[in-house]
Design an enzyme around this catalytic site. Structure first.
Site, PDB file in Angstrom:
ATOM      1  CB  CYS A 132      -0.981  -0.006   1.179  1.00  0.00           C
ATOM      2  SG  CYS A 132      -0.256   0.262   2.806  1.00  0.00           S
ATOM      3  NE  ARG A 145      -4.625   1.476   1.704  1.00  0.00           N
ATOM      4  CZ  ARG A 145      -4.519   2.060   0.521  1.00  0.00           C
ATOM      5  NH1 ARG A 145      -5.444   1.863  -0.397  1.00  0.00           N
ATOM      6  NH2 ARG A 145      -3.484   2.829   0.253  1.00  0.00           N
ATOM      7  CG  ASP A 161      -5.021   5.054   3.006  1.00  0.00           C
ATOM      8  OD1 ASP A 161      -5.106   4.717   4.212  1.00  0.00           O
ATOM      9  OD2 ASP A 161      -3.977   5.490   2.492  1.00  0.00           O
TER      10      ASP A 161
END
Length: 157
Positions: free
Chosen positions: A8, A14, A126
Protein backbone atom coordinates in the site's frame (compact mmCIF):
# COMPACT_ATOMS: atom_id res chain seq x y z
CA UNK A 1 6.90 -22.00 -0.56
CA UNK A 2 4.62 -19.27 -1.91
CA UNK A 3 5.93 -15.76 -1.26
CA UNK A 4 3.40 -12.93 -1.07
CA UNK A 5 4.04 -9.22 -0.59
CA UNK A 6 1.09 -6.96 0.21
CA UNK A 7 1.65 -3.33 -0.80
CA UNK A 8 0.00 0.00 0.00
CA UNK A 9 1.09 3.62 0.13
CA UNK A 10 2.69 3.89 3.59
CA UNK A 11 2.75 0.31 4.94
CA UNK A 12 1.12 1.36 8.20
CA UNK A 13 -2.58 0.55 7.55
CA UNK A 14 -3.82 -1.56 4.64
CA UNK A 15 -0.84 -3.70 3.66
CA UNK A 16 0.10 -4.67 7.23
CA UNK A 17 -3.57 -5.41 7.89
CA UNK A 18 -3.54 -7.69 4.83
CA UNK A 19 -0.25 -9.27 5.92
CA UNK A 20 -1.55 -10.20 9.36
CA UNK A 21 -5.09 -11.12 8.27
CA UNK A 22 -3.62 -13.49 5.68
CA UNK A 23 -1.11 -14.92 8.18
CA UNK A 24 -4.01 -15.58 10.56
CA UNK A 25 -6.04 -17.31 7.83
CA UNK A 26 -3.23 -19.63 6.80
CA UNK A 27 -2.37 -20.40 10.43
CA UNK A 28 -5.99 -21.42 11.07
CA UNK A 29 -5.82 -23.77 8.07
CA UNK A 30 -2.46 -25.24 9.05
CA UNK A 31 -0.75 -23.78 5.97
CA UNK A 32 1.79 -21.43 7.57
CA UNK A 33 4.72 -23.58 6.42
CA UNK A 34 3.60 -23.16 2.80
CA UNK A 35 3.93 -19.36 2.78
CA UNK A 36 6.23 -16.41 3.34
CA UNK A 37 4.11 -13.28 3.86
CA UNK A 38 5.25 -9.66 4.19
CA UNK A 39 4.14 -6.12 3.35
CA UNK A 40 5.72 -2.93 2.03
CA UNK A 41 5.08 0.68 1.01
CA UNK A 42 5.32 2.43 -2.32
CA UNK A 43 6.40 5.63 -0.52
CA UNK A 44 8.96 6.56 2.09
CA UNK A 45 6.57 8.85 4.00
CA UNK A 46 6.43 6.50 7.00
CA UNK A 47 10.16 5.69 7.02
CA UNK A 48 12.52 8.06 8.84
CA UNK A 49 16.32 7.66 8.82
CA UNK A 50 15.88 4.08 7.64
CA UNK A 51 13.42 3.17 10.41
CA UNK A 52 9.77 2.57 9.52
CA UNK A 53 6.89 3.66 11.65
CA UNK A 54 4.86 0.94 13.39
CA UNK A 55 1.36 -0.04 12.32
CA UNK A 56 -0.99 2.94 12.74
CA UNK A 57 -2.77 2.58 16.13
CA UNK A 58 -6.36 2.46 14.75
CA UNK A 59 -5.31 -0.23 12.24
CA UNK A 60 -3.61 -2.18 15.03
CA UNK A 61 -6.76 -1.79 17.16
CA UNK A 62 -8.99 -3.07 14.35
CA UNK A 63 -6.80 -6.15 13.95
CA UNK A 64 -6.90 -6.68 17.73
CA UNK A 65 -10.72 -6.57 17.66
CA UNK A 66 -10.49 -9.68 15.48
CA UNK A 67 -7.90 -11.37 17.68
CA UNK A 68 -4.99 -10.60 15.35
CA UNK A 69 -1.71 -9.10 16.54
CA UNK A 70 0.90 -7.21 14.52
CA UNK A 71 3.61 -6.58 17.09
CA UNK A 72 7.00 -5.57 15.77
CA UNK A 73 5.84 -4.66 12.26
CA UNK A 74 7.44 -1.49 10.92
CA UNK A 75 7.03 0.14 7.54
CA UNK A 76 9.47 -0.86 4.79
CA UNK A 77 9.67 0.34 1.21
CA UNK A 78 9.08 -1.78 -1.87
CA UNK A 79 12.26 -2.25 -3.92
CA UNK A 80 12.99 -3.35 -7.47
CA UNK A 81 14.51 -6.57 -6.06
CA UNK A 82 11.16 -7.53 -4.53
CA UNK A 83 9.88 -8.48 -7.99
CA UNK A 84 12.27 -11.45 -8.09
CA UNK A 85 11.84 -12.27 -4.38
CA UNK A 86 8.04 -12.67 -4.37
CA UNK A 87 5.57 -14.79 -6.36
CA UNK A 88 2.63 -12.43 -5.80
CA UNK A 89 2.85 -8.66 -5.26
CA UNK A 90 -0.58 -7.44 -4.24
CA UNK A 91 -1.62 -3.78 -4.18
CA UNK A 92 -4.60 -2.28 -2.42
CA UNK A 93 -5.66 0.32 -5.00
CA UNK A 94 -5.10 1.54 -8.55
CA UNK A 95 -2.54 4.15 -7.50
CA UNK A 96 -0.57 1.48 -5.62
CA UNK A 97 -0.58 -0.63 -8.78
CA UNK A 98 0.83 2.22 -10.90
CA UNK A 99 3.50 2.96 -8.30
CA UNK A 100 4.38 -0.73 -7.99
CA UNK A 101 4.86 -0.96 -11.77
CA UNK A 102 7.10 2.10 -11.68
CA UNK A 103 9.23 0.88 -8.76
CA UNK A 104 9.44 -2.74 -9.89
CA UNK A 105 9.92 -2.00 -13.59
CA UNK A 106 7.28 -4.63 -14.45
CA UNK A 107 3.60 -4.79 -15.34
CA UNK A 108 1.18 -7.67 -14.98
CA UNK A 109 2.71 -11.09 -14.35
CA UNK A 110 3.03 -11.17 -10.55
CA UNK A 111 1.19 -7.91 -9.82
CA UNK A 112 -2.43 -8.02 -8.67
CA UNK A 113 -4.92 -5.72 -7.02
CA UNK A 114 -6.26 -7.51 -3.94
CA UNK A 115 -9.98 -7.37 -4.64
CA UNK A 116 -9.58 -8.79 -8.16
CA UNK A 117 -9.34 -12.19 -6.44
CA UNK A 118 -12.87 -11.52 -5.13
CA UNK A 119 -14.09 -10.68 -8.64
CA UNK A 120 -14.10 -6.91 -8.11
CA UNK A 121 -12.13 -4.05 -9.61
CA UNK A 122 -12.77 -1.76 -6.65
CA UNK A 123 -9.99 -0.37 -4.49
CA UNK A 124 -9.47 -1.04 -0.80
CA UNK A 125 -10.06 2.45 0.58
CA UNK A 126 -7.28 3.95 2.67
CA UNK A 127 -8.60 4.28 6.25
CA UNK A 128 -5.97 6.93 6.94
CA UNK A 129 -8.31 9.22 4.96
CA UNK A 130 -11.72 7.59 5.48
CA UNK A 131 -11.37 6.75 9.16
CA UNK A 132 -13.37 3.57 8.45
CA UNK A 133 -10.95 0.90 9.66
CA UNK A 134 -13.79 -1.61 10.02
CA UNK A 135 -14.75 -1.23 6.34
CA UNK A 136 -11.11 -1.56 5.29
CA UNK A 137 -10.76 -4.67 7.46
CA UNK A 138 -13.84 -6.23 5.84
CA UNK A 139 -12.59 -5.48 2.32
CA UNK A 140 -9.13 -6.87 3.08
CA UNK A 141 -10.56 -9.99 4.73
CA UNK A 142 -12.77 -10.54 1.66
CA UNK A 143 -9.79 -10.15 -0.67
CA UNK A 144 -7.52 -12.37 1.44
CA UNK A 145 -10.14 -15.12 1.64
CA UNK A 146 -10.56 -15.01 -2.14
CA UNK A 147 -6.77 -14.97 -2.61
CA UNK A 148 -6.39 -18.04 -0.42
CA UNK A 149 -9.14 -19.84 -2.33
CA UNK A 150 -7.37 -18.95 -5.59
CA UNK A 151 -4.06 -20.24 -4.27
CA UNK A 152 -5.62 -23.45 -2.99
CA UNK A 153 -6.98 -24.06 -6.49
CA UNK A 154 -3.91 -22.98 -8.48
CA UNK A 155 -0.87 -23.73 -6.30
CA UNK A 156 -1.54 -27.32 -5.22
CA UNK A 157 -1.94 -26.55 -1.52
Amino acid sequence: MIKILFVCHGNICRSPMAEFIFKDMIKQRGLSDCFYIASAATSTEEIWNGIGNPVYPPAKAELARHGIGCEGKRAVQLTRADYDKYDYLIGMDSMNMRNMERILGHKGDKLYKLLTFAGSDRDVADPWYTGKFDVTYADIAEGCEALLTYLEEHENL
